[in-house]
Write a protein that holds these residues in place. Structure first.
Motif, PDB file in Angstrom:
ATOM      1  N   ARG A  71       0.846  -1.185   0.000  1.00  8.76           N
ATOM      2  CA  ARG A  71       0.000   0.000   0.000  1.00  8.76           C
ATOM      3  C   ARG A  71       0.881   1.234   0.000  1.00  8.76           C
ATOM      4  NH1 ARG A  71      -3.055   3.046   4.869  1.00  8.76           N
ATOM      5  NH2 ARG A  71      -4.424   4.393   3.641  1.00  8.76           N
ATOM      6  N   LEU A  72       0.666   2.110  -0.971  1.00  3.95           N
ATOM      7  CA  LEU A  72       1.352   3.390  -1.035  1.00  3.95           C
ATOM      8  C   LEU A  72       0.327   4.467  -0.709  1.00  3.95           C
ATOM      9  CD1 LEU A  72       3.015   1.393  -2.886  1.00  3.95           C
ATOM     10  CD2 LEU A  72       3.676   3.410  -4.201  1.00  3.95           C
ATOM     11  N   HIS A  73       0.539   5.144   0.415  1.00  9.05           N
ATOM     12  CA  HIS A  73      -0.387   6.202   0.814  1.00  9.05           C
ATOM     13  C   HIS A  73       0.296   7.547   0.631  1.00  9.05           C
ATOM     14  CE1 HIS A  73      -3.643   8.250   2.858  1.00  9.05           C
ATOM     15  NE2 HIS A  73      -2.738   8.884   3.589  1.00  9.05           N
ATOM     16  N   TYR A  74      -0.270   8.371  -0.249  1.00  8.16           N
ATOM     17  CA  TYR A  74       0.261   9.696  -0.538  1.00  8.16           C
ATOM     18  C   TYR A  74      -0.557  10.768   0.187  1.00  8.16           C
ATOM     19  CZ  TYR A  74       2.917   7.893  -4.586  1.00  8.16           C
ATOM     20  OH  TYR A  74       3.779   7.217  -5.418  1.00  8.16           O
ATOM     21  N   ARG A  75       0.146  11.818   0.579  1.00  9.02           N
ATOM     22  CA  ARG A  75      -0.525  13.001   1.115  1.00  9.02           C
ATOM     23  C   ARG A  75       0.210  14.236   0.592  1.00  9.02           C
ATOM     24  NH1 ARG A  75      -4.093  14.297   5.137  1.00  9.02           N
ATOM     25  NH2 ARG A  75      -3.912  16.362   6.093  1.00  9.02           N
ATOM     26  N   TRP A  95      -4.317  10.146  -1.352  1.00  4.66           N
ATOM     27  CA  TRP A  95      -4.720   9.092  -2.274  1.00  4.66           C
ATOM     28  C   TRP A  95      -3.900   7.831  -2.012  1.00  4.66           C
ATOM     29  CZ3 TRP A  95      -1.700  13.202  -3.657  1.00  4.66           C
ATOM     30  CH2 TRP A  95      -0.511  12.961  -4.343  1.00  4.66           C
ATOM     31  N   ASP A  96      -4.399   6.709  -2.500  1.00  2.00           N
ATOM     32  CA  ASP A  96      -3.778   5.408  -2.234  1.00  2.00           C
ATOM     33  C   ASP A  96      -3.517   4.653  -3.523  1.00  2.00           C
ATOM     34  OD1 ASP A  96      -3.720   4.816   0.812  1.00  2.00           O
ATOM     35  OD2 ASP A  96      -5.696   5.705   0.480  1.00  2.00           O
ATOM     36  N   VAL A  97      -2.429   3.878  -3.485  1.00  2.00           N
ATOM     37  CA  VAL A  97      -2.085   2.976  -4.575  1.00  2.00           C
ATOM     38  C   VAL A  97      -1.804   1.605  -3.956  1.00  2.00           C
ATOM     39  CG1 VAL A  97      -0.495   2.472  -6.456  1.00  2.00           C
ATOM     40  CG2 VAL A  97      -1.094   4.855  -5.931  1.00  2.00           C
ATOM     41  N   VAL A  98      -2.495   0.578  -4.424  1.00  2.00           N
ATOM     42  CA  VAL A  98      -2.310  -0.788  -3.928  1.00  2.00           C
ATOM     43  C   VAL A  98      -1.691  -1.627  -5.047  1.00  2.00           C
ATOM     44  CG1 VAL A  98      -3.421  -2.871  -3.054  1.00  2.00           C
ATOM     45  CG2 VAL A  98      -4.223  -0.620  -2.306  1.00  2.00           C
ATOM     46  N   VAL A  99      -0.572  -2.273  -4.726  1.00  2.00           N
ATOM     47  CA  VAL A  99       0.173  -3.065  -5.706  1.00  2.00           C
ATOM     48  C   VAL A  99       0.176  -4.522  -5.243  1.00  2.00           C
ATOM     49  CG1 VAL A  99       2.341  -3.310  -6.969  1.00  2.00           C
ATOM     50  CG2 VAL A  99       1.663  -1.067  -6.063  1.00  2.00           C
ATOM     51  N   ARG A 100      -0.135  -5.428  -6.140  1.00  2.00           N
ATOM     52  CA  ARG A 100      -0.106  -6.840  -5.777  1.00  2.00           C
ATOM     53  C   ARG A 100       0.332  -7.680  -6.968  1.00  2.00           C
ATOM     54  NH1 ARG A 100      -5.999  -8.741  -4.108  1.00  2.00           N
ATOM     55  NH2 ARG A 100      -4.787 -10.617  -3.656  1.00  2.00           N
ATOM     56  N   ARG A 101       0.929  -8.807  -6.660  1.00  2.00           N
ATOM     57  CA  ARG A 101       1.326  -9.763  -7.695  1.00  2.00           C
ATOM     58  C   ARG A 101       0.214 -10.777  -7.895  1.00  2.00           C
ATOM     59  NH1 ARG A 101       4.527 -14.766  -7.723  1.00  2.00           N
ATOM     60  NH2 ARG A 101       5.391 -15.048  -9.812  1.00  2.00           N
ATOM     61  N   GLU A 102      -0.088 -11.078  -9.159  1.00  2.00           N
ATOM     62  CA  GLU A 102      -1.090 -12.069  -9.501  1.00  2.00           C
ATOM     63  C   GLU A 102      -0.366 -13.263 -10.112  1.00  2.00           C
ATOM     64  OE1 GLU A 102      -3.792 -10.024 -12.041  1.00  2.00           O
ATOM     65  OE2 GLU A 102      -4.669  -8.858 -10.407  1.00  2.00           O
ATOM     66  N   PRO A 103       0.017 -14.255  -9.287  1.00  2.00           N
ATOM     67  CA  PRO A 103       0.881 -15.339  -9.771  1.00  2.00           C
ATOM     68  C   PRO A 103       0.255 -16.196 -10.856  1.00  2.00           C
ATOM     69  CG  PRO A 103       0.043 -15.809  -7.563  1.00  2.00           C
ATOM     70  CD  PRO A 103      -0.322 -14.385  -7.870  1.00  2.00           C
ATOM     71  N   GLN A 107       1.547 -11.556 -13.557  1.00  2.00           N
ATOM     72  CA  GLN A 107       1.565 -10.128 -13.794  1.00  2.00           C
ATOM     73  C   GLN A 107       1.315  -9.398 -12.477  1.00  2.00           C
ATOM     74  OE1 GLN A 107      -1.620  -9.508 -16.611  1.00  2.00           O
ATOM     75  NE2 GLN A 107      -3.212  -9.756 -15.096  1.00  2.00           N
ATOM     76  N   TYR A 108       1.365  -8.066 -12.555  1.00  2.00           N
ATOM     77  CA  TYR A 108       1.185  -7.226 -11.379  1.00  2.00           C
ATOM     78  C   TYR A 108       0.011  -6.274 -11.620  1.00  2.00           C
ATOM     79  CZ  TYR A 108       5.877  -8.875 -10.290  1.00  2.00           C
ATOM     80  OH  TYR A 108       6.960  -9.664 -10.038  1.00  2.00           O
ATOM     81  N   SER A 109      -0.774  -6.063 -10.586  1.00  3.37           N
ATOM     82  CA  SER A 109      -1.897  -5.139 -10.694  1.00  3.37           C
ATOM     83  C   SER A 109      -1.647  -3.920  -9.815  1.00  3.37           C
ATOM     84  CB  SER A 109      -3.212  -5.814 -10.288  1.00  3.37           C
ATOM     85  OG  SER A 109      -3.204  -6.135  -8.905  1.00  3.37           O
ATOM     86  N   VAL A 110      -2.081  -2.762 -10.295  1.00  2.00           N
ATOM     87  CA  VAL A 110      -1.950  -1.506  -9.564  1.00  2.00           C
ATOM     88  C   VAL A 110      -3.327  -0.858  -9.508  1.00  2.00           C
ATOM     89  CG1 VAL A 110      -0.895   0.784  -9.503  1.00  2.00           C
ATOM     90  CG2 VAL A 110       0.429  -1.174 -10.316  1.00  2.00           C
ATOM     91  N   THR A 111      -3.855  -0.701  -8.298  1.00  2.00           N
ATOM     92  CA  THR A 111      -5.157  -0.069  -8.096  1.00  2.00           C
ATOM     93  C   THR A 111      -4.937   1.301  -7.474  1.00  2.00           C
ATOM     94  OG1 THR A 111      -6.185  -2.234  -7.737  1.00  2.00           O
ATOM     95  CG2 THR A 111      -7.431  -0.285  -7.043  1.00  2.00           C
ATOM     96  N   THR A 112      -5.372   2.335  -8.152  1.00  2.00           N
ATOM     97  CA  THR A 112      -5.213   3.712  -7.676  1.00  2.00           C
ATOM     98  C   THR A 112      -6.572   4.262  -7.279  1.00  2.00           C
ATOM     99  OG1 THR A 112      -3.353   4.029  -9.206  1.00  2.00           O
ATOM    100  CG2 THR A 112      -4.339   6.010  -8.243  1.00  2.00           C
TER     101      THR A 112
END
Length: 219
Positions: A71-75, A95-103, A107-112
């Motif tokens: 989790r990347l939390h920006y302010r 705002w937040d960015v969630v990064v996870r690996r989808e084995p 691939q990798y997913s990024v949810t903003t």
């Protein structure tokens, strides 16, 4: 789809304890805030926040490869300089960015999540993921009154907690309801235990970085 519990347990046992912060490449991660022209106005400046080198820190790449979402939390804050008193915070945005690996998909997913909107993007490898995480965020946080101002951006990076992982699983499946199953599903219970073990063994701290823009005048 969740990873098999046995794989989660093996990853937890194989994951080394995090070395002291001073021994790691935390200084490779940089957060910058630059001033760019405000395209919607004839005059004025907007902040552009950008993080660099996040995946150069092996803690976070190891966490992703071990199945732990980040989790990347920006302010971003707008501050007004005051010569005769302490500087004053004018307004801010998070705002937040969630990064996870989808084995299973390799691939990798990024949810903003920004300004009430959610965007999901996928990337095939760590290189393209690193480029995506280094995107510049240009946020319309404007100064109103006359004076001298500057912007400060903060970023905290952490692995998601066990409850966060459960919540994410429900959201990704489009489900709602309680965080725990009422059916007493043994597989889910063991899966949650494995994730807790991963989080404890990893011992990953929360990393915080800060960036500040140059001062500018509003006339």
């Amino acid at each position: 789809m969740r990873l098999p519990v046995r794989l989660l347990l093996l990853a937890a046992l194989a994951l080394p304890a995090a070395p002291p912060l001073a021994a790691q490449a935390a200084d490779a991660v940089r957060l910058s805030v630059t001033l760019v022209p405000d395209a919607s106005r004839k005059s004025g400046l907007l902040p552009e926040a950008r993080v660099r080198g996040l995946l150069e820190d092996e803690r976070w790449t190891s966490a992703l490869l071990s199945g732990l979402p980040l989790r990347l939390h920006y302010r971003l804050e707008l501050w007004r300089s005051r010569a005769s008193w302490f500087d004053a915070a004018v307004r801010s945005i998070d705002w937040d960015v969630v990064v996870r690996r989808e084995p299973l998909l390799d691939q990798y997913s990024v949810t903003t999540v920004l300004l009430g909107r959610t965007r999901l993007q996928r990337y095939p490898d760590l290189e393209s993921l690193g480029n995506a995480l280094g995107v510049a965020y240009r946020i319309a946080v404007r100064a109103g009154d006359k004076g001298e101002y500057y912007y400060v951006a903060n970023l905290s990076v952490s692995t998601l907690s066990d409850s966060d992982l459960d919540e994410m699983d429900r959201v990704m499946r489009g489900e709602a309801g309680a965080a725990t199953d009422d059916d007493g599903n043994v597989g889910d219970a063991v899966g949650r235990t494995a994730r807790r073990m991963l989080l404890r063994v990893a011992g990953l701290p929360i990393m915080r970085v800060e960036g500040r823009s140059e001062s500018f005048d509003v006339k």
